[in-house]
Design a protein around this motif. Structure first.
Motif, PDB file in Angstrom:
ATOM      1  N   GLN A 159       3.851 -54.835 -33.899  1.00 16.93           N
ATOM      2  CA  GLN A 159       5.120 -54.134 -34.623  1.00 16.93           C
ATOM      3  C   GLN A 159       5.042 -54.966 -35.675  1.00 16.93           C
ATOM      4  O   GLN A 159       5.545 -55.936 -35.914  1.00 16.93           O
ATOM      5  N   ALA A 160       4.627 -54.387 -37.193  1.00 11.61           N
ATOM      6  CA  ALA A 160       5.383 -55.782 -38.440  1.00 11.61           C
ATOM      7  C   ALA A 160       7.028 -55.139 -39.000  1.00 11.61           C
ATOM      8  O   ALA A 160       7.508 -54.043 -37.826  1.00 11.61           O
ATOM      9  N   SER A 161       7.723 -56.195 -39.466  1.00 12.16           N
ATOM     10  CA  SER A 161       9.131 -56.197 -39.398  1.00 12.16           C
ATOM     11  C   SER A 161       9.434 -54.820 -40.145  1.00 12.16           C
ATOM     12  O   SER A 161       8.465 -54.714 -41.478  1.00 12.16           O
ATOM     13  N   PHE A 162      10.667 -54.752 -40.979  1.00 15.58           N
ATOM     14  CA  PHE A 162      11.230 -53.999 -42.038  1.00 15.58           C
ATOM     15  C   PHE A 162      12.786 -53.991 -41.862  1.00 15.58           C
ATOM     16  O   PHE A 162      13.027 -54.635 -40.942  1.00 15.58           O
ATOM     17  N   GLU A 163      13.146 -53.615 -42.939  1.00 15.10           N
ATOM     18  CA  GLU A 163      14.527 -54.272 -43.328  1.00 15.10           C
ATOM     19  C   GLU A 163      15.256 -52.802 -44.375  1.00 15.10           C
ATOM     20  O   GLU A 163      14.696 -52.180 -44.862  1.00 15.10           O
ATOM     21  N   LEU A 170      17.105 -45.657 -54.857  1.00 14.02           N
ATOM     22  CA  LEU A 170      17.275 -45.050 -53.945  1.00 14.02           C
ATOM     23  C   LEU A 170      17.102 -46.432 -52.942  1.00 14.02           C
ATOM     24  O   LEU A 170      16.689 -47.550 -52.685  1.00 14.02           O
ATOM     25  N   THR A 171      17.951 -46.214 -52.030  1.00 20.24           N
ATOM     26  CA  THR A 171      18.808 -47.049 -50.573  1.00 20.24           C
ATOM     27  C   THR A 171      17.126 -46.438 -49.802  1.00 20.24           C
ATOM     28  O   THR A 171      17.296 -45.390 -49.572  1.00 20.24           O
ATOM     29  N   THR A 172      16.749 -47.424 -48.830  1.00 25.31           N
ATOM     30  CA  THR A 172      15.058 -47.140 -48.263  1.00 25.31           C
ATOM     31  C   THR A 172      15.190 -48.575 -47.364  1.00 25.31           C
ATOM     32  O   THR A 172      15.887 -49.199 -47.144  1.00 25.31           O
ATOM     33  N   ILE A 173      14.685 -47.511 -46.242  1.00 29.47           N
ATOM     34  CA  ILE A 173      13.667 -48.836 -45.488  1.00 29.47           C
ATOM     35  C   ILE A 173      12.261 -49.187 -45.422  1.00 29.47           C
ATOM     36  O   ILE A 173      11.857 -48.098 -46.665  1.00 29.47           O
ATOM     37  N   ALA A 174      12.507 -51.059 -45.697  1.00 29.25           N
ATOM     38  CA  ALA A 174      10.508 -51.615 -45.938  1.00 29.25           C
ATOM     39  C   ALA A 174      10.033 -52.140 -45.205  1.00 29.25           C
ATOM     40  O   ALA A 174      10.869 -52.676 -45.085  1.00 29.25           O
ATOM     41  N   PRO A 175       9.286 -51.638 -44.842  1.00 27.86           N
ATOM     42  CA  PRO A 175       8.781 -52.267 -44.184  1.00 27.86           C
ATOM     43  C   PRO A 175       8.045 -53.292 -44.652  1.00 27.86           C
ATOM     44  O   PRO A 175       7.395 -53.857 -46.337  1.00 27.86           O
ATOM     45  N   ILE A 201       1.989 -56.384 -42.781  1.00 35.99           N
ATOM     46  CA  ILE A 201       1.186 -55.118 -41.880  1.00 35.99           C
ATOM     47  C   ILE A 201      -0.659 -55.657 -42.434  1.00 35.99           C
ATOM     48  O   ILE A 201      -1.365 -55.435 -42.037  1.00 35.99           O
ATOM     49  N   GLY A 202      -0.677 -56.573 -43.754  1.00 32.71           N
ATOM     50  CA  GLY A 202      -2.605 -56.008 -44.521  1.00 32.71           C
ATOM     51  C   GLY A 202      -2.732 -57.549 -43.562  1.00 32.71           C
ATOM     52  O   GLY A 202      -3.397 -58.474 -43.693  1.00 32.71           O
ATOM     53  N   ASP A 203      -1.889 -58.897 -43.646  1.00 29.74           N
ATOM     54  CA  ASP A 203      -2.595 -59.819 -43.034  1.00 29.74           C
ATOM     55  C   ASP A 203      -2.201 -59.567 -41.427  1.00 29.74           C
ATOM     56  O   ASP A 203      -3.619 -60.106 -41.126  1.00 29.74           O
ATOM     57  N   LEU A 204      -2.273 -58.894 -40.767  1.00 30.29           N
ATOM     58  CA  LEU A 204      -2.318 -58.623 -39.265  1.00 30.29           C
ATOM     59  C   LEU A 204      -3.456 -58.147 -39.331  1.00 30.29           C
ATOM     60  O   LEU A 204      -4.324 -58.331 -38.274  1.00 30.29           O
ATOM     61  N   ALA A 205      -3.620 -56.621 -40.036  1.00 27.65           N
ATOM     62  CA  ALA A 205      -4.085 -55.893 -39.736  1.00 27.65           C
ATOM     63  C   ALA A 205      -5.709 -56.982 -40.211  1.00 27.65           C
ATOM     64  O   ALA A 205      -7.232 -56.720 -39.547  1.00 27.65           O
ATOM     65  N   LEU A 233      -6.424 -49.959 -35.710  1.00 28.64           N
ATOM     66  CA  LEU A 233      -5.812 -48.682 -36.815  1.00 28.64           C
ATOM     67  C   LEU A 233      -4.648 -48.977 -37.315  1.00 28.64           C
ATOM     68  O   LEU A 233      -4.520 -50.153 -36.840  1.00 28.64           O
ATOM     69  N   LEU A 234      -4.221 -48.043 -38.556  1.00 31.64           N
ATOM     70  CA  LEU A 234      -2.819 -48.194 -38.968  1.00 31.64           C
ATOM     71  C   LEU A 234      -1.852 -47.233 -38.746  1.00 31.64           C
ATOM     72  O   LEU A 234      -3.052 -46.114 -38.981  1.00 31.64           O
TER      73      LEU A 234
END
Length: 351
Positions: free
Chosen positions: A322-326, A288-293, A298-302, A143-144
């Motif tokens: 939980q995958a990282s983000f920045e 746009l300033t944004t949070i980048a998952p 995510i793909g590698d883990l799944a 699941l994602l």
């Protein structure tokens, strides 16, 4: 009768074993041999017999990825990451779009039989836990996203509370005090929205700012038009916000358009932050300033989780990772005079 491996071998002038090695993605075939076989496969329009392969090997080296919306660039990016990770392991990915509808998601978990695919990576919006617990088809599932916690399946997520808290704290660090939120939802499928609203509220509390429900707008969907409508609603309230946290980038892009139409400057009058880091965000005006998952993570883990289950190299308890983000700082909060793109430290996933 269809084209066989023997036909391909005869055309390419190689052994049947060599053709089989190329078809199954084994790496020890020389480049010259692989080119000859691939040319013969194309010329003969070879189509693998998937049911026969399944009977021989117990798998077909194909997995399915079911995402809610192909038109949402975030899910397209996730699809690209999953395909990349699967291809690196000699797997093919079939992609399906469910539109977030329960009937279509049910079809994914119950209507894809083992001789067609080896497993499913699913990002559900409408399913309930009992749907998965009572499914009729016994193929591995990963699941994602935020739906369906506490079910016996591996699950890859990001920490949405922490991501929203980081986005809101960034706005607070700029001295903004009337920070709006666009994207709240009260529907059963609104798990992501609830978590992001929680992170937004936690950041306000930590900064000693009062939560004002009049600064929170609701969106049934997360598209640009919803961002435009919500931003117009906030501007019409009489006391507009000085910053906005949008629960995805598409909402934020819509908000930027509404602010432009109303004559507001970004970020001078209103600073804007999104979440997802879709490619369009780097090219909007302002960017746009944004949070980048970390979508590739995510793909590698799944894919790794799913292939573990397919090969039965892992048969233990369900894993939730939980995958990282920045935070990527761009013009919508830093202004055009800002230095080139800045990023906050990557938030690592827990071991």
């Amino acid at each position: 009768m269809g084209v066989t491996l023997k036909d391909v071998a005869r055309r390419a002038g190689v052994s049947i074993k060599t053709v089989s090695n190329v078809v199954h993605g084994y790496e020890h075939v020389t480049v010259e041999m692989r080119q000859r076989v691939n040319k013969a496969l194309e010329e003969l329009n070879y189509q693998p017999n998937l049911p026969a392969r399944y009977l021989r090997q117990g798998h077909v080296s194909i997995v399915a990825l079911a995402i809610p919306f192909l038109t949402n660039p975030y899910f397209s990016d996730i699809g690209k990451a999953v395909v990349s990770a699967a291809n690196a392991r000699a797997y093919t990915v079939l992609i399906d779009s469910t539109d977030g509808e329960r009937a279509k998601e049910m079809m994914v978990i119950n209507g894809m039989y083992p001789h067609l695919i080896d497993g499913v990576i699913l990002s559900p919006l409408a399913l309930e836990a009992e749907d998965l617990l009572s499914r009729r088809v016994d193929v591995p599932i990963v699941l994602l996203g935020e739906r369906l916690f506490n079910v016996p399946y591996d699950h890859v997520v990001i920490d949405n509370v922490a991501a929203a808290r980081l986005a809101t704290s960034h706005l607070i660090s700029l001295g903004r005090t009337r920070i709006a939120a666009i994207g709240a939802q009260e529907i059963s499928a609104g798990d992501t929205a609830r978590l992001r609203l929680q992170g937004y509220r936690e950041a306000l509390t930590e900064a000693g700012l009062a939560y004002n429900p009049d600064l929170v707008t609701r969106s049934l969907s997360y598209d640009r038009i919803d961002g435009i409508q919500s931003m117009h609603q906030l501007l019409a309230s009489g006391t507009p916000p000085d910053a906005v946290f949008c629960f995805n980038d598409l909402l934020a892009l819509g908000a930027l358009r509404a602010l432009y139409e109303a004559g507001y400057r970004v970020p001078e009058d209103v600073a804007v932050v999104g979440i997802d880091d879709i490619k369009e965000s780097a090219f909007s005006m302002p960017s746009l300033t944004t949070i980048a998952p970390n979508k590739q993570e995510i793909g590698d883990l799944a894919v790794a989780f799913l292939l573990d289950r397919i090969a039965k190299t892992y048969t233990g308890q369900p894993r939730q990772t939980q995958a990282s983000f920045e935070l990527i700082v761009r013009e919508s909060t830093a202004g055009r005079a800002a230095s080139p793109q800045q990023t906050s430290p990557i938030v690592p996933r827990p071991e």
